[in-house]
Design a protein around this motif. Sequence first.
Motif, PDB file in Angstrom:
ATOM      1  N   VAL A 128      63.657   8.809  28.045  1.00  0.00           N
ATOM      2  CA  VAL A 128      63.125   7.448  28.048  1.00  0.00           C
ATOM      3  C   VAL A 128      61.913   7.380  28.976  1.00  0.00           C
ATOM      4  N   LYS A 129      62.026   8.057  30.134  1.00  0.00           N
ATOM      5  CA  LYS A 129      60.914   8.067  31.072  1.00  0.00           C
ATOM      6  C   LYS A 129      60.863   9.408  31.791  1.00  0.00           C
ATOM      7  N   ASN A 130      59.650   9.915  31.945  1.00  0.00           N
ATOM      8  CA  ASN A 130      59.414  11.203  32.603  1.00  0.00           C
ATOM      9  C   ASN A 130      58.841  10.942  33.996  1.00  0.00           C
ATOM     10  N   TYR A 131      59.538  11.411  35.034  1.00  0.00           N
ATOM     11  CA  TYR A 131      59.095  11.187  36.407  1.00  0.00           C
ATOM     12  C   TYR A 131      58.413  12.420  36.999  1.00  0.00           C
ATOM     13  N   THR A 132      57.935  13.325  36.145  1.00  0.00           N
ATOM     14  CA  THR A 132      57.186  14.492  36.616  1.00  0.00           C
ATOM     15  C   THR A 132      55.721  14.331  36.225  1.00  0.00           C
TER      16      THR A 132
END
Length: 477
Positions: A128-132
Amino acid sequence: MAKTSLLLFLILMTSSLLGQQILTKKYTPEQCIRMIQEAADALRSFQPGVYRYHTREDFDRYLDSIKATVQAPLTELELYRKLKPLVSRIGCLHTDLVTAVNYKGLLNKTPNLLPLQVYGTGERAFVVKNYTTNNGIVAGDEIMAINGRPMPDVLRQLLAAIPSDGYNQTMKYLALYHMFPLWYRSIIEVADTFTVTIKHNGIPSVYVLPAAQKKNIEQDGFLRELHYPRQLEFNITGNTGVLTIHTFANSLIRKGDQNFKVFIDRAFAALNAKGIPDLIVDLRYNTGGSDANAAYFTRFFFDKPYRYWYRIEVTEKVAGKIRGLAGIWYRKPVKKDSTWLWQKGKRVRDFDFYEQQYPSENAYKGNVYVLINGFCMSSCADVASVLSYNRKAVFVGTETGGGFQGNNSGIMPGINLRPSKMVLTVPLQQYFTAVDPEMNVGKGTLPDLPVIMTIDELARGIDKPMEAAMDLIRSRQ
């Protein structure tokens, strides 16, 4: 080095060493089996719903299978991973097992979390969301494996450890959506890097992602609880009222300088004074709270006397403990056939609602639409059950996480599993909601209009259930 600096250095070093000891200390197989048995005995003795969804034979078989896997010394986290599925298997979201108070705090000091928000469905999981900083991974990509573990195996292991009422799954998947990295760390492994197989447009690729520290990726609703300035919200737009109740807990409501009964009275007075024909009640993410508030709220949807709960049961062991100081607050349970029935309290109103309830003088007679999801729990789930069973509203969204037939909650002491620092929470009362006992057994309240969010809608923050309720209202108007 200055004395103050030296003292600070020694304090930090001592704290670090103690933290490492907590994380690495191991218990012998004999100690571990004894703690597992102690937890099982406490559940059998005090938790009245321990066999509500599974037989005693099934419970004993699973208990023996867990004890058989203890072949070597275990750390507290390793023991937690074995015992947590047994506790969750009961099918009670109020029965819980937690590690030492400072255990998670110690783990949160270092990077060890998967830097992705994940949406699970069935045996599949999606980003859903990429934090990299890796731009190759985008919302909608499917996660095929993490550190060599196929996602179906990962999901099965995590879902077995997450508590919910009965056989409910919506709460479990919603918990993973908001807390997947924390559940992965707690149940599967603590890692400093993650080798993740990602499928994008049908093509699999492998990425090595450095672990993230909690404080660097958490935000409201992800790895951190949702925050609301006000727990109660109400507005009227055109011919439609929208009443949002984030909680029934007085402690949280008062923090926003609100009073539940005053607020609800005024909201329904306004609806009736203005002749508003349609009302949307948003109960999503309402995890419960005061039974008095919850029962009071249902009064505004009935025009004749009704039942809220049928009865409250306890075990014989609990019934025997209502004496001495406890007798000042609670009445002695009454035995009927083979069950012990809990009575109304002497000095508290927590258990008053198994008697006949009466409608409010300002009851609402318009069309009602209730938004629900997997985080509708405890007293919120009771409200949903009573209104749904009596056909007082159209329910929109996904199945509630709290049971349709009732739950196990009430007084919930914590039991220390020595010599570890783990604490087992055991609810002492079993509630039976006033609904058909053959209806939705093992499930929550089911929506009349199911609404499933897509990955794109989640990523863009679209409120699809609210839109669906508004569409229903427009079609009727």
